[in-house]
Design an enzyme around this catalytic site. Structure first.
Site, PDB file in Angstrom:
ATOM      1  N   LYS A  48      27.696  35.244  27.263  1.00  0.00           N
ATOM      2  CA  LYS A  48      28.195  36.114  28.324  1.00  0.00           C
ATOM      3  C   LYS A  48      29.724  36.109  28.317  1.00  0.00           C
ATOM      4  O   LYS A  48      30.345  35.080  28.557  1.00  0.00           O
ATOM      5  CB  LYS A  48      27.723  35.633  29.700  1.00  0.00           C
ATOM      6  CG  LYS A  48      28.098  36.641  30.801  1.00  0.00           C
ATOM      7  CD  LYS A  48      27.960  36.080  32.186  1.00  0.00           C
ATOM      8  CE  LYS A  48      29.227  35.474  32.706  1.00  0.00           C
ATOM      9  NZ  LYS A  48      30.344  36.422  32.864  1.00  0.00           N
ATOM     10  N   SER A  72      36.747  27.510  34.588  1.00  0.00           N
ATOM     11  CA  SER A  72      37.354  26.660  35.615  1.00  0.00           C
ATOM     12  C   SER A  72      36.581  25.349  35.778  1.00  0.00           C
ATOM     13  O   SER A  72      35.371  25.283  35.537  1.00  0.00           O
ATOM     14  CB  SER A  72      37.380  27.407  36.948  1.00  0.00           C
ATOM     15  OG  SER A  72      36.066  27.714  37.337  1.00  0.00           O
ATOM     16  N   THR A  73      37.287  24.332  36.232  1.00  0.00           N
ATOM     17  CA  THR A  73      36.647  23.033  36.463  1.00  0.00           C
ATOM     18  C   THR A  73      35.578  23.163  37.542  1.00  0.00           C
ATOM     19  O   THR A  73      34.515  22.543  37.462  1.00  0.00           O
ATOM     20  CB  THR A  73      37.720  21.994  36.842  1.00  0.00           C
ATOM     21  OG1 THR A  73      38.621  21.876  35.725  1.00  0.00           O
ATOM     22  CG2 THR A  73      37.128  20.632  37.126  1.00  0.00           C
ATOM     23  N   GLU A  74      35.840  24.017  38.514  1.00  0.00           N
ATOM     24  CA  GLU A  74      34.876  24.189  39.609  1.00  0.00           C
ATOM     25  C   GLU A  74      33.527  24.694  39.087  1.00  0.00           C
ATOM     26  O   GLU A  74      32.474  24.143  39.404  1.00  0.00           O
ATOM     27  CB  GLU A  74      35.485  25.190  40.597  1.00  0.00           C
ATOM     28  CG  GLU A  74      34.687  25.411  41.825  1.00  0.00           C
ATOM     29  CD  GLU A  74      35.178  26.657  42.561  1.00  0.00           C
ATOM     30  OE1 GLU A  74      36.291  27.133  42.259  1.00  0.00           O
ATOM     31  OE2 GLU A  74      34.421  27.143  43.411  1.00  0.00           O
ATOM     32  N   GLY A 111      32.555  24.569  35.996  1.00  0.00           N
ATOM     33  CA  GLY A 111      32.060  23.532  35.080  1.00  0.00           C
ATOM     34  C   GLY A 111      31.237  22.498  35.826  1.00  0.00           C
ATOM     35  O   GLY A 111      30.168  22.076  35.379  1.00  0.00           O
ATOM     36  N   GLU A 170      34.734  23.057  28.470  1.00  0.00           N
ATOM     37  CA  GLU A 170      36.168  23.132  28.165  1.00  0.00           C
ATOM     38  C   GLU A 170      36.804  23.732  29.406  1.00  0.00           C
ATOM     39  O   GLU A 170      36.643  24.915  29.679  1.00  0.00           O
ATOM     40  CB  GLU A 170      36.364  24.005  26.920  1.00  0.00           C
ATOM     41  CG  GLU A 170      37.649  23.685  26.199  1.00  0.00           C
ATOM     42  CD  GLU A 170      38.791  24.502  26.731  1.00  0.00           C
ATOM     43  OE1 GLU A 170      39.462  24.018  27.672  1.00  0.00           O
ATOM     44  OE2 GLU A 170      39.018  25.605  26.238  1.00  0.00           O
ATOM     45  N   CYS A 178      44.472  27.547  29.163  1.00  0.00           N
ATOM     46  CA  CYS A 178      43.989  26.288  29.742  1.00  0.00           C
ATOM     47  C   CYS A 178      44.901  25.123  29.379  1.00  0.00           C
ATOM     48  O   CYS A 178      45.068  24.196  30.152  1.00  0.00           O
ATOM     49  CB  CYS A 178      42.553  26.018  29.305  1.00  0.00           C
ATOM     50  SG  CYS A 178      42.318  26.191  27.547  1.00  0.00           S
ATOM     51  N   GLU A 187      46.086  23.656  38.872  1.00  0.00           N
ATOM     52  CA  GLU A 187      46.240  24.591  37.761  1.00  0.00           C
ATOM     53  C   GLU A 187      46.561  25.968  38.341  1.00  0.00           C
ATOM     54  O   GLU A 187      45.765  26.525  39.085  1.00  0.00           O
ATOM     55  CB  GLU A 187      44.938  24.657  36.948  1.00  0.00           C
ATOM     56  CG  GLU A 187      45.051  25.538  35.739  1.00  0.00           C
ATOM     57  CD  GLU A 187      43.762  25.610  34.925  1.00  0.00           C
ATOM     58  OE1 GLU A 187      42.677  25.765  35.522  1.00  0.00           O
ATOM     59  OE2 GLU A 187      43.846  25.531  33.693  1.00  0.00           O
TER      60      GLU A 187
HETATM   61  P1  NDP Z   1      35.431  31.006  36.002  1.00  0.00           P
HETATM   62  O1  NDP Z   1      35.257  29.598  35.653  1.00  0.00           O
HETATM   63  O2  NDP Z   1      34.783  31.504  37.240  1.00  0.00           O
HETATM   64  O3  NDP Z   1      34.898  31.943  34.807  1.00  0.00           O
HETATM   65  C1  NDP Z   1      34.589  31.558  33.510  1.00  0.00           C
HETATM   66  C2  NDP Z   1      33.285  32.216  33.049  1.00  0.00           C
HETATM   67  O4  NDP Z   1      32.196  31.674  33.793  1.00  0.00           O
HETATM   68  C3  NDP Z   1      33.232  33.714  33.278  1.00  0.00           C
HETATM   69  O5  NDP Z   1      32.476  34.309  32.266  1.00  0.00           O
HETATM   70  C4  NDP Z   1      32.517  33.798  34.616  1.00  0.00           C
HETATM   71  O6  NDP Z   1      31.923  35.022  34.844  1.00  0.00           O
HETATM   72  C5  NDP Z   1      31.484  32.718  34.454  1.00  0.00           C
HETATM   73  N1  NDP Z   1      30.949  32.201  35.706  1.00  0.00           N
HETATM   74  C6  NDP Z   1      31.467  32.299  36.961  1.00  0.00           C
HETATM   75  N2  NDP Z   1      30.680  31.648  37.840  1.00  0.00           N
HETATM   76  C7  NDP Z   1      29.656  31.141  37.139  1.00  0.00           C
HETATM   77  C8  NDP Z   1      28.511  30.362  37.481  1.00  0.00           C
HETATM   78  N3  NDP Z   1      28.301  29.957  38.726  1.00  0.00           N
HETATM   79  N4  NDP Z   1      27.655  30.006  36.506  1.00  0.00           N
HETATM   80  C9  NDP Z   1      27.884  30.368  35.240  1.00  0.00           C
HETATM   81  N5  NDP Z   1      28.932  31.112  34.850  1.00  0.00           N
HETATM   82  C10 NDP Z   1      29.816  31.492  35.788  1.00  0.00           C
HETATM   83  O7  NDP Z   1      36.930  31.359  36.048  1.00  0.00           O
HETATM   84  P2  NDP Z   1      37.587  32.586  36.836  1.00  0.00           P
HETATM   85  O8  NDP Z   1      37.577  33.717  35.930  1.00  0.00           O
HETATM   86  O9  NDP Z   1      36.971  32.827  38.160  1.00  0.00           O
HETATM   87  O10 NDP Z   1      39.019  32.019  37.098  1.00  0.00           O
HETATM   88  C11 NDP Z   1      39.250  31.141  38.190  1.00  0.00           C
HETATM   89  C12 NDP Z   1      40.238  30.089  37.821  1.00  0.00           C
HETATM   90  O11 NDP Z   1      39.690  29.304  36.772  1.00  0.00           O
HETATM   91  C13 NDP Z   1      41.527  30.622  37.236  1.00  0.00           C
HETATM   92  O12 NDP Z   1      42.441  30.911  38.213  1.00  0.00           O
HETATM   93  C14 NDP Z   1      41.964  29.494  36.385  1.00  0.00           C
HETATM   94  O13 NDP Z   1      42.652  28.569  37.167  1.00  0.00           O
HETATM   95  C15 NDP Z   1      40.688  28.872  35.902  1.00  0.00           C
HETATM   96  N6  NDP Z   1      40.309  29.277  34.542  1.00  0.00           N
HETATM   97  C16 NDP Z   1      40.442  28.362  33.570  1.00  0.00           C
HETATM   98  C17 NDP Z   1      40.131  28.689  32.282  1.00  0.00           C
HETATM   99  C18 NDP Z   1      40.268  27.703  31.189  1.00  0.00           C
HETATM  100  O14 NDP Z   1      40.133  28.046  30.027  1.00  0.00           O
HETATM  101  N7  NDP Z   1      40.514  26.461  31.502  1.00  0.00           N
HETATM  102  C19 NDP Z   1      39.682  30.029  31.906  1.00  0.00           C
HETATM  103  C20 NDP Z   1      39.524  30.915  33.010  1.00  0.00           C
HETATM  104  C21 NDP Z   1      39.852  30.528  34.281  1.00  0.00           C
HETATM  105  P3  NDP Z   1      32.775  36.269  35.367  1.00  0.00           P
HETATM  106  O15 NDP Z   1      34.207  35.996  35.216  1.00  0.00           O
HETATM  107  O16 NDP Z   1      32.353  37.337  34.463  1.00  0.00           O
HETATM  108  O17 NDP Z   1      32.372  36.489  36.759  1.00  0.00           O
END
Ligand code: NDP
Length: 793
Positions: free
Chosen positions: A190, A243-245, A247, A264, A298, A395
């Site tokens: 996805k 995001s860590t949340e 994760g 990651e 990240c 972050e």
């Molecule tokens: P997310 O962790 O929400 O998104 C990463 C991926 O996970 C996206 O494909 C997202 O879908 C998907 N996702 C979201 N919720 C769930 C869930 N409950 N179960 C499974 N998959 C899920 O990051 P965000 O895009 O919301 O960004 C939020 C914050 O996270 C940023 O501000 C940044 O601080 C951090 N971040 C860190 C990254 C890194 O590489 N360390 C990368 C991206 C964000 P979708 O986006 O399509 O809704």
């Protein structure tokens, strides 16, 4: 304008990259997309709007993936699995090679589409993202070719669910699918809802390149689609970047499911500049560290730590350099920075900067002259930041750098490690001894010396602590998509192994039996349990034997404190650690008959079986003594003038819960690999035969193991396990026993995102050398740090 005016302003003219082909590709799909399942595109369904970050305009309609869509994709991946594996390494290598070639042929289209969809400057998507995508497919085509020779005894994991974020949409796809496919897995991926277009274009290219149907499936949608992937019982592994949340949520949802997991996650990576650094190079390094991809990286070097003596000079030069950065249209080849991904992200960055100002920071920003309607935010430097300030710990995921100063290398290390994250770090110094001395002290999975944001398919990438676990890239990344074949053959434990007799607690006040109570072993000393409580133990035939201490939460805390204090063990030489294990083996051997008798008495096995268990334990100690100085890292050769040293490091303090069966051998098989590579352990031994473990105290006492390296807390495993899982100073958890132990371990360890090594209730024949020992255990006992060292003038 006169030539001399040009020289004064040094302005760039616009250099727009054409978006004609990308727009034509969108138009050919009427800018409306379904999923890619079983080798075909589905009709567009329930719609999501994909907006262009630089203009805010509607770019395309995507389909919100439902649970049924995910199920269809998983079924397609399952059906494709056997034929994909039957192709063999060479067959798959040819497919990956074809994908790499196709990416190269369509490089410009992919780069432009990525920049339109994500907002990143085309210079980056063209020169960094897309070439690295091709490089990943080439590199893993190689691993597919070599798989049978290089990974004997290992099998693909199966169907893999992969979820990627929006910051490097195509590159993260490549990092995920190239190793998975190469090693014989099939994939349901996805992409992020805001950046799915290059994944869909890639699917089309894969279809044209003849990738067999169902091997790669792309389901678009938001977090709900992600959740459906995470929850699907037909998926064997989840690989997530984000995001860590989220994760944490995924760790919790997959707890006990048997799905393996790589995470990651986020970071707050330090960028350390020593007084003897090449200042101009370091300033350029900062530009790359925090303003590459608008800081939405990240591993962005978002915490600048500058040594006091050069601090003011460095900041002045940095500000002058910042003022030359050009923020503008992503498709303008002169733009250094493009647009942030979305209004939500823009608002998040704005509000965090406001928070920083409220907490006392001073702000320097570059003036913006940008197209209207886009999510642009200026390169930003916050100085005067306190290490505990929100902007120094959270972050931000945007173009915001926070700066602090330090006095000594020790202080730099302390400040750098003052974070719950541990993804990456940069060190700038012209003194190689200083840089190489600091690198191992940093709690980070990647360390760049006099460089930053270096990535390559041959070099592992991944974090420590709350930045997640698992590695992507290189041989390290291959192991994440393989499992030991032996694990397929393990029988499930039928039910909880009953304890002998009634293990209800007694106290000293109740029976005066305390002087026959074997104590706990904490910090190299035998200590009474906190509550002075004990529990009875029984022979296999039912007779009551000595009591053992009934450890509680406080005892675990004390044991962890002792293990934390024994940190010098992690820096002891491998030779020293080997000596420790050999010495234990020698002392165990001297008392072999006594241990065999105890094992026979408490477990009911024959004398011969008990002796065999003791002998196997001695052999296993020798085995890990042997490995201690042979489980080595690697020198990677990325395509740069330099090397990357992959160094296995101890994880730290590890909690171990032993199974009921083979009480001595299981304990040794779990503890010895951990100790061999420098971890300190807190062990809960077999609840049914704890006396075998308490007999080891004398063995440890007469060996030269430093105090606190091995700590033993006897008691009820089911009660002590949650305490271990919840403890923030325990870095990893190894749990064997009933299936519900694995669920508890994985579910409760989300606080500090411990790496869990569990057996989901499947018994191991510990006597079997393939199942019970070897590099698989050592890989679980270590985390790899990759140190990049460029060389040359
Ligand atoms: P997310 O962790 O929400 O998104 C990463 C991926 O996970 C996206 O494909 C997202 O879908 C998907 N996702 C979201 N919720 C769930 C869930 N409950 N179960 C499974 N998959 C899920 O990051 P965000 O895009 O919301 O960004 C939020 C914050 O996270 C940023 O501000 C940044 O601080 C951090 N971040 C860190 C990254 C890194 O590489 N360390 C990368 C991206 C964000 P979708 O986006 O399509 O809704």
């Amino acid at each position: 304008m006169s030539v001399s005016t040009y020289f004064d302003t040094m302005d760039y003219g616009p250099a727009p990259e054409s978006d004609k082909d990308a727009r034509a590709w969108l138009a050919s799909h009427e800018a409306s997309f379904g999923h890619f399942i079983g080798g075909r595109f589905t009709l567009p369904g329930a719609q999501l709007d994909d907006l262009e970050p630089a203009t805010g305009k509607l770019l395309a309609h995507l389909t919100q993936g439902s649970a049924a869509d995910v199920d269809a994709a998983v079924q397609a991946a399952q059906a494709a699995l056997a034929p994909w594996q039957a192709l063999g390494g060479h067959g798959r290598a040819r497919h990956l090679y074809a994908l790499a070639r196709s990416v190269q042929r369509h490089a410009r289209l992919l780069a432009v589409l990525e920049s339109i969809d994500n907002g990143k400057p085309v210079r980056e998507s063209r020169d960094v993202d897309v070439p690295l995508v091709a490089r990943h497919f080439y590199h893993y085509a190689g691993w597919a070719q070599l798989q049978e020779r290089e990974f004997p005894g290992m099998a693909p994991v199966g169907v893999v669910g992969q979820i990627v974020p929006w910051n490097f949409p195509l590159l993260m796809l490549a990092w995920k699918i190239a190793p998975a496919l190469a090693l014989g897995n099939t994939v349901v991926l996805k992409p992020a809802e805001s950046t799915s277009l290059t994944a869909l274009l890639f699917a089309e290219l894969a279809q044209q390149a003849g990738l067999p149907a169902g091997v790669l499936n792309i389901v678009t949608g938001d977090g709900r689609t992600g959740t459906a992937i995470v929850d699907h019982p037909g998926i064997h592994k989840i690989a997530f970047t984000g995001s860590t949340e989220v994760g944490r949520q995924i760790r919790e949802r997959t707890a006990g499911s048997g799905k393996s997991l790589t995470l990651e996650l986020g970071g707050k990576s330090p960028f350390i500049v020593f007084e003897d650094a090449d200042i101009d190079a370091a300033v350029e390094g900062v530009v790359d560290a925090i303003w590459f991809n608008q800081g939405q990286v990240c591993c962005a070097g978002s915490r600048l730590l500058v040594q006091e003596g050069i601090h003011d000079r460095f900041i002045a030069r940095l500000k002058a350099r910042m003022d030359k950065l050009k923020v503008g249209a992503p498709l303008d080849k002169c733009s250094d920075m493009g647009a942030l991904i979305s209004p939500v992200q823009l608002e998040r960055v704005r509000s965090l900067v406001q928070q920083g100002l409220r907490e006392g920071a001073q702000c320097h920003q570059v003036a913006l002259d940008v197209p209207a309607g886009g999510c642009f935010y200026p390169p930003t430097l916050l100085t005067g930041v306190h290490p505990a300030a929100t902007v120094a710990t959270e972050e931000i995921f945007g173009p915001v750098l926070v700066a602090m100063s330090f006095r000594t290398p020790d202080e730099a290390v302390q400040l750098a490690n003052n974070s719950r994250y541990g993804l990456a770090a940069s060190i700038w110094s012209e003194t190689i001894g200083l840089a190489l001395g600091v690198a191992p002290q940093l709690k980070a999975g990647v360390v760049w010396i006099n460089s930053t944001n270096q990535f390559d398919a041959a070099v592992g990438f991944g974090g420590y602590r709350e930045s997640g676990y698992g590695r992507e890239g290189g041989r390290e990344g291959c192991y994440e998509y393989l499992k030991p074949i032996a694990s397929k053959e393990r029988p499930a434990r039928s039910a909880r192994t009953p304890a002998h007799g009634d293990a209800t607690a007694t106290t000293s006040a109740q029976g005066g039996a305390i002087d026959r109570t074997a104590k706990l072993y904490v910090g190299g000393k035998q200590v009474r349990p906190d509550g002075e409580a004990s529990m009875p133990t029984y022979a296999a035939h039912g007779a009551r034997l000595d009591d053992v201490g009934l450890g509680n939460r406080k005892d675990i805390r004390n044991a962890v404190a002792a293990a934390v204090k024994a940190s010098a063990w992690s820096n002891a030489t491998p030779h020293r650690r080997a000596q420790g294990l050999y010495y234990i083996a020698e002392n165990l051997s001297a008392r072999a008959d006594e241990f065999a008798h105890r094992i026979a008495l408490t477990t009911g096995v024959s004398a011969a079986q008990a002796s065999a268990e003791v002998e196997a334990s001695i052999r296993r100690l020798f085995c890990y003594g042997a490995w201690a100085d042979k489980f080595e890292g690697a020198v990677h050769q990325p395509p740069m003038r330099g090397v990357a040293l992959a160094m296995p490091e101890a994880i730290g303090v590890v909690g171990v819960v032993c199974p009921a069966e083979q009480p001595l051998l299981a304990l040794v098989s779990l503890v010895a690999p951990l100790v061999a590579v420098g971890n300190r352990v807190v062990v809960v031994p077999s609840q049914q035969a704890p006396l075998v473990a308490t007999d080891l105290y004398q063995v440890f006492d007469t060996s030269d193991l430093p105090d606190g390296v091995i700590n033993i807390v006897t008691g009820h495993s089911a009660e002590l396990l949650p305490v271990l899982a919840d403890h923030d100073e325990i870095d990893a958890l190894w749990v064997r026993g009933p299936a519900d132990f694995s669920v508890t371990a994985e579910r409760l360890s989300i606080g500090n995102l411990k790496r869990c090594f569990v057996d989901y209730g499947q018994a191991i024949d510990w006597l079997d050398d393939v199942q019970g020992e070897g590099p698989h255990y050592l890989r679980q006992a270590t985390q790899l740090k990759n140190i990049w060292i460029p060389y040359g003038e």
